[in-house]
Design a protein around this motif. Structure first.
Motif, PDB file in Angstrom:
ATOM      1  N   UNK A   1       0.818  -1.213   0.000  1.00 55.92           N
ATOM      2  CA  UNK A   1       0.000   0.000   0.000  1.00 55.92           C
ATOM      3  C   UNK A   1       0.857   1.271   0.000  1.00 55.92           C
TER       4      UNK A   1
ATOM      5  N   UNK B   1     -16.718  -3.974  -3.007  1.00 48.09           N
ATOM      6  CA  UNK B   1     -16.362  -4.999  -2.022  1.00 48.09           C
ATOM      7  C   UNK B   1     -15.047  -5.665  -2.398  1.00 48.09           C
ATOM      8  N   UNK B   2     -13.963  -5.215  -1.786  1.00 44.68           N
ATOM      9  CA  UNK B   2     -12.640  -5.759  -2.091  1.00 44.68           C
ATOM     10  C   UNK B   2     -11.593  -5.161  -1.162  1.00 44.68           C
ATOM     11  N   UNK B   3     -10.597  -5.960  -0.863  1.00 41.97           N
ATOM     12  CA  UNK B   3      -9.387  -5.412  -0.261  1.00 41.97           C
ATOM     13  C   UNK B   3      -8.375  -5.354  -1.389  1.00 41.97           C
ATOM     14  N   UNK B   4      -7.980  -4.176  -1.840  1.00 45.83           N
ATOM     15  CA  UNK B   4      -7.079  -4.103  -2.985  1.00 45.83           C
ATOM     16  C   UNK B   4      -5.750  -4.819  -2.727  1.00 45.83           C
ATOM     17  N   UNK B   5      -5.160  -5.309  -3.811  1.00 45.52           N
ATOM     18  CA  UNK B   5      -3.904  -6.045  -3.683  1.00 45.52           C
ATOM     19  C   UNK B   5      -2.702  -5.132  -3.632  1.00 45.52           C
ATOM     20  N   UNK B   6      -2.790  -4.019  -4.352  1.00 48.79           N
ATOM     21  CA  UNK B   6      -1.580  -3.233  -4.530  1.00 48.79           C
ATOM     22  C   UNK B   6      -1.926  -1.813  -4.969  1.00 48.79           C
TER      23      UNK B   6
ATOM     24  N   UNK C   1      -0.039   1.306  -6.912  1.00 47.55           N
ATOM     25  CA  UNK C   1       1.140   1.524  -7.735  1.00 47.55           C
ATOM     26  C   UNK C   1       1.128   2.965  -8.198  1.00 47.55           C
TER      27      UNK C   1
ATOM     28  N   UNK D   1      -4.941  -1.870  -7.823  1.00 51.95           N
ATOM     29  CA  UNK D   1      -5.324  -3.174  -8.362  1.00 51.95           C
ATOM     30  C   UNK D   1      -6.286  -3.811  -7.376  1.00 51.95           C
ATOM     31  N   UNK D   2      -7.428  -4.272  -7.886  1.00 42.73           N
ATOM     32  CA  UNK D   2      -8.361  -4.916  -6.968  1.00 42.73           C
ATOM     33  C   UNK D   2      -9.175  -5.995  -7.659  1.00 42.73           C
ATOM     34  N   UNK D   3      -9.696  -6.896  -6.861  1.00 44.16           N
ATOM     35  CA  UNK D   3     -10.569  -7.956  -7.342  1.00 44.16           C
ATOM     36  C   UNK D   3     -11.977  -7.533  -6.938  1.00 44.16           C
ATOM     37  N   UNK D   4     -12.780  -7.165  -7.908  1.00 49.21           N
ATOM     38  CA  UNK D   4     -14.153  -6.808  -7.584  1.00 49.21           C
ATOM     39  C   UNK D   4     -14.870  -8.117  -7.238  1.00 49.21           C
ATOM     40  N   UNK D   5     -14.977  -8.384  -5.940  1.00 51.67           N
ATOM     41  CA  UNK D   5     -15.413  -9.726  -5.547  1.00 51.67           C
ATOM     42  C   UNK D   5     -16.877  -9.986  -5.859  1.00 51.67           C
TER      43      UNK D   5
ATOM     44  N   UNK E   1     -16.436 -10.567  -9.658  1.00 54.55           N
ATOM     45  CA  UNK E   1     -15.329 -11.520  -9.857  1.00 54.55           C
ATOM     46  C   UNK E   1     -14.412 -11.117 -10.999  1.00 54.55           C
TER      47      UNK E   1
ATOM     48  N   UNK F   1     -10.840  -8.952 -12.039  1.00 54.39           N
ATOM     49  CA  UNK F   1      -9.662  -8.234 -11.586  1.00 54.39           C
ATOM     50  C   UNK F   1      -9.634  -6.914 -12.336  1.00 54.39           C
TER      51      UNK F   1
END
Lengths: 439, 541
Positions: A202, A315-320, A322, A333-337, A340, A342
């Motif tokens: 982060x 609804x997501x915890x972003x991965x990164x 940048x 970057x996030x996964x829209x859960x 589904x 990315x």
């Protein structure tokens, strides 16, 4: 009133203030101990409150003044607890008052010294985003209204001393020991904010446009470092896209802490509303895991943010996070859960990390002085999780606010009143016993 | 020995070898019945992996027969075959099976007689040599975390039951970003729903690089790499396997080493003046470098230089390390591709060898050996009595103790590729950097994604190298190039192989955007100490 019916309250935030006012109103002598130069605590740092959107300091400052003026309350600011002995009804307390190098009785808080002081250092009150002088008041509404000299950064040019018309500056001040005899103690030490820099993806402290939520409260506050203008921290640019990330360091098992801080869903929504009110053209995104809107009016508050203010919840915890090459903006970057997919959210001007709120690390030392116990996370242990929410493991010592468990302002205030009532009960018992009565 | 009949597997090309055999048959020529024939379209189709696989399955000899040079029906297939056979012969020599058990012959469609005589001759030769040294039927070994562990138990052990389905893993995963059909979150979700078959048959199970990035970032500390490892073992037990890169040749090499009777000839790389010991306290665990050196000869990586450099540095520091011919593959790739039984065999053999040598400290130049010896051996076999350090830690100690004397300045900007096994798996980030920057003149410039955020080299455990691997390699090399460094240092032989592989291929990117020299950390240190390798001596090997 006898000293034995006095109460020591540790921590001058909203919980400590409420407990003080309650007890003082009932006629008990209150000593309100605060380690910083002013009472007010975390609530004083907030821009607004949820779900009412009140100006935080506007509703707090009258209470702070009330504490200052109340004949039964003695403020002991810029001081630390050194020793506690005795039992309920008869605690002997030693406090070390740090020298302010400014006479509290003479200083009028006119601030002409501050204007002339040549030394600037990051302001703790402004979460180090703004600057203060070496002779300073943490905030304009400080109580007591008195300057403090930070001798670590002071170069002893003594300009302040020359400028002060009240003759309040006194470089010869020494630490002062205060001995108190009190019947009960209330602990209200509040919280620390988790430093998310170990969550390297982060980029906190690496990327300048990433702030924590408490930093953002100061950033966007009218009395804050940029006068309440909504700006991009790295270059002062005008933001168009702002994102919040929830559960940073909370509800985890590796970094930070396993528990939920309980206020982030709501304050993120509040801050989103503040942003939309400041600048309606700014897009706001809140990355959440679950929306925990359990309080009175909370779900409606979120509904309003969605419906009327167009706040985007993802609804997501972003991965990164940048940094975009050659620009100061960020890509998330996030996964829209829910869908589904990315995805990336690009050109984000400001990312606000809703960092976990932890019981203060200094609780460890404090608990040792008090003989009280902490739980595994550093909250004060209570004798029964359901039926004795404010009783610590030591009779006569009570606890309220965030240092007992995660909670918001209304709950802290309610619990402060509860702790005050329990302290009053203990003191009444002592008085009855002294008059020869029994239980 | 009298009842021993060699078993020969013959790969015959459709146009020449097979037609030759056919002619021998229709001409009623007699030849020994020891050969089992597999028809292939071209001798060039015969991968080294096919040949090793034949030996794994009990062959005593392998014959490859193709068209005469110039007669290939696909122009140059037989020329490729020649190179491959040469490579495979080297591997067979290293493995102690012997290159003479592999034969390449040019047999045209009209040479029925030649075919018959080749078979006669080969059978006789093999009869003289005796059976293949490999034990044909290995006893089953009891293994830890075996395929009988239920999905629920696996989820519990790897802490996946804590999953909040937040998607931090999937949005971090370098594979998911390129191939959305694979997602760590959805894999965990399927497992949480109890859909065991769906988890085990999902091709995504084999896409995971076990690069640990998701685990590093997972707030719940879910051991996703371990979940994948165990599920792969479970899948393999059901006969489901993934796509192995290089047709699985390196798995065959590892499995052939897992046979207790294997007697390798793997010490040829040791420079004549270098000093090694048979017993002692400190061991240099070479790993599969001699094999990599053969397999990846054609992409311009000389992996064995890593071992040679390490040995020279050790010698220069006054250390005579134990280097053992009996050393086997650590088993890392097998353990991460589902073959836990072979991994356990290797682990047991290596542990016994190490114990016998009296070694108390092991240095590895490969982070996979480092992880496997340090973490996995104790987990699968119980506590070990030896300490394991990676080269970076060992070199750093030597530098601290003043044992390393750098010859002069190397004025160069370098960047560093964090290997996932060394970095995220084992938490070693600072030591390699410390070693590099203690070399006078070296300036270290970091890539955008470094340390915990580092990007994997694209392939792990020799599983499924494809389009996405290449894309990751292009990304990584571009990042390296963007630092303006002249050299990309790695601390893992495989990172170096994979990045060089990308450089040696025709990829959809301009060469100058990715072209950067790579070098292993140990080689860089040896170079800085002026322990340069004699290149003519090198080429002989």
């Amino acid at each position: 009133m006898s000293e034995k019916t006095a109460v020591l309250i540790i921590g001058g935030g909203i919980a400590g203030i409420q407990a003080s006012l309650d007890l003082a109103g009932r006629g008990f002598q209150v000593y309100l101990l605060e380690e910083t130069p002013t009472i007010g605590g975390r609530m004083a740092q907030l821009d607004k409150t949820f779900p009412t959107m009140d100006c935080s300091i506007c509703i707090l400052a009258p209470k702070m003044m009330e504490c200052f003026r109340h004949p039964n309350i003695k403020l002991i600011t810029y001081s630390e607890l050194k020793e506690v002995k005795g039992t309920v009804g008869d605690f002997h307390v030693k406090i070390r008052k740090k020298p302010r190098y400014v006479d509290e009785t003479k200083c009028t808080g006119c601030a002409s010294c501050t204007e002339h002081c040549p030394i600037e250092v990051p302001s703790e009150f402004d979460m180090r985003l703004g600057m203060r002088k070496a002779i300073y008041m943490p905030m304009p509404q400080a109580v007591p209204r008195c300057m403090t000299i930070d001798r670590e950064n002071c170069i002893e040019c003594k300009l302040c001393s020359k400028i002060c018309r009240a003759g309040a500056v006194d470089f010869s001040q020494q630490p002062q020991d205060i001995d108190l005899n009190v019947g009960a103690v209330i602990v209200a030490t509040g919280f620390d904010q988790y430093d998310p820099s170990e969550i390297v993806e982060y980029g906190y402290q690496r990327l300048r446009n990433v702030l924590t939520a408490l930093e953002f409260e100061r950033w966007v506050c009218a009395s804050g470092p940029v006068g309440g203008h909504l700006l991009r921290p790295a270059d002062g640019g005008i933001p168009k896209k702002i994102a919040f990330i929830q559960c940073v360091g909370s509800r985890g098992r590796k970094f930070g802490t396993p528990f939920c801080s309980s206020v982030c869903c709501m304050y993120a929504t509040k801050e989103a509303l503040i942003i939309r009110e400041h600048a309606p053209d700014v897009q706001v995104y809140i990355f959440y895991n679950e929306l925990r809107a359990f309080g009175k009016g909370f779900q409606e508050f979120i509904n309003r943010a969605r419906q009327d203010y167009g706040v985007n919840y993802i609804r997501s915890r972003p991965g990164e996070i940048k940094e975009d090459t050659g620009k100061k903006t960020l890509t998330i970057w996030y996964d829209d859960t829910l869908t589904r997919e990315i995805k990336t959210l690009a050109d984000v001007d400001l990312v606000i990390l809703c960092s976990a709120l932890l019981p203060r690390s200094s609780n460890r030392k404090l608990a040792e002085l008090l003989g009280a116990e902490l739980d595994d996370y550093g909250f004060f242990r209570i004798t029964h999780p359901l039926l004795a929410p404010v009783d610590t493991t030591v009779p006569g010592i009570y606890v309220c606010g965030y240092c007992q468990s995660p909670k918001d302002i209304p709950d802290s205030v309610a619990q402060a009143s509860a702790a005050a009532a329990r302290a009053a009960e203990a003191l009444a018992l002592v008085q009855v016993q002294r008059l020869g009565g029994g239980t | 020995m009298s009842e021993y009949e060699p078993r020969i597997v013959g790969f015959l090309c459709n146009w020449c070898g097979y037609a030759g055999a056919d002619l021998a048959g229709t001409s009623r020529l007699s030849y020994p019945t020891n050969i089992r024939i597999i028809r292939v379209m071209c001798s060039g189709r015969v991968e080294p992996a096919f040949i090793l696989n034949a030996f794994e399955n009990g062959a005593d000899g392998v014959l490859v027969a193709g068209c005469h040079p110039g007669d290939c029906h696909y122009r140059s297939g037989n020329q490729h075959a020649e190179k491959r056979i040469e490579k495979t012969k080297k591997l067979l020599d290293l493995l102690g099976i012997g290159s003479e058990r592999l034969r390449l012959e040019w047999v045209s469609a009209s040479e029925g007689e030649k075919f018959a005589s080749v078979i006669k001759d080969f059978t006789e030769k093999l009869r003289g040599k005796g059976p293949s040294p490999l034990v044909k039927d290995l006893q089953p070994v009891p293994v830890q975390h075996n395929a009988t562990e239920s999905i629920h138990d696996i989820l519990k052990r790897t802490k996946a039951l804590y999953c909040q389905e937040c998607g931090k893993c999937s949005s971090s995963c370098p594979v998911t970003r390129l191939d959305p059909t694979y997602s760590p979150r959805l894999a965990v979700e399927k497992a949480l729903m109890g859909l065991e078959d769906a988890v085990l048959t999902d091709k995504g199970l084999w896409s995971c690089l076990t690069c640990y990035l998701c685990r590093q970032r997972c707030p719940l500390d879910i051991e996703y790499d371990e979940l994948i490892r165990t599920c792969r073992a479970k899948a393999e037990a059901k006969g489901i396997t993934g796509q192995c890169s290089h047709e699985g040749v390196l798995f065959s090499v590892s499995r052939l080493m897992a046979s207790p009777e294997t007697k390798q000839n793997r010490m040829d790389w040791i420079p004549p003046e270098a000093e090694i010991a048979k017993t002692g306290k400190l061991m240099y665990f070479v790993g599969c470098l001699p094999y990599f050196n053969v397999v990846f000869d054609d992409i311009g990586v000389r992996n064995i230089e890593i071992a040679q450099s390490m040995l020279r540095v050790m010698n220069a520091a006054g250390i005579k390390p134990v280097v053992l011919e009996e050393e086997r593959c650590c088993g890392h790739d097998l353990s991460f591709s589902g073959d836990i039984a072979s991994f356990t065999r290797l682990a047991k053999i290596n542990s016994a060898t190490i114990k016998k040598s009296g070694v108390t400290k092991i240095v590895t130049t490969c982070p996979e050996c480092f992880r496997t010896l340090k973490l996995d051996y104790p987990e699968f076999l119980g506590r070990r009595k030896f300490e394991v350090v990676h080269a970076s830690e060992f070199l750093s100690e030597l530098i601290d103790n003043g044992k390393i004397k750098f010859a002069g300045k190397i004025d160069q900007k370098v960047s560093y590729q964090d290997p996932c096994r060394l970095g995220r798996h084992m938490g070693v980030y600072d030591l390699p950097r410390k070693v590099m920057t203690s070399i006078p003149g070296i300036e270290l410039v970091e890539m955008e994604r470094n340390r915990q955020n580092s990007l994997c080299c694209g392939v792990s455990a020799w599983m499924g190298c494809g389009r996405h691997s290449k894309q990751m390699q292009i990304e990584r090399l571009t990042e390296a190039k963007d630092t303006n460094a002249g050299l990309l240092v790695t601390a893992c032989p495989k990172c170096q192989i994979h990045l060089n592989c990308a450089l040696s291929e025709r990829l959809p990117v301009e060469k100058e955007k990715i072209a950067i020299e790579t070098c292993d950390l140990s080689v860089l240190v040896a170079r800085a100490m002026n322990l340069t390798l004699n290149s003519t001596e090198m080429n002989k090997k």
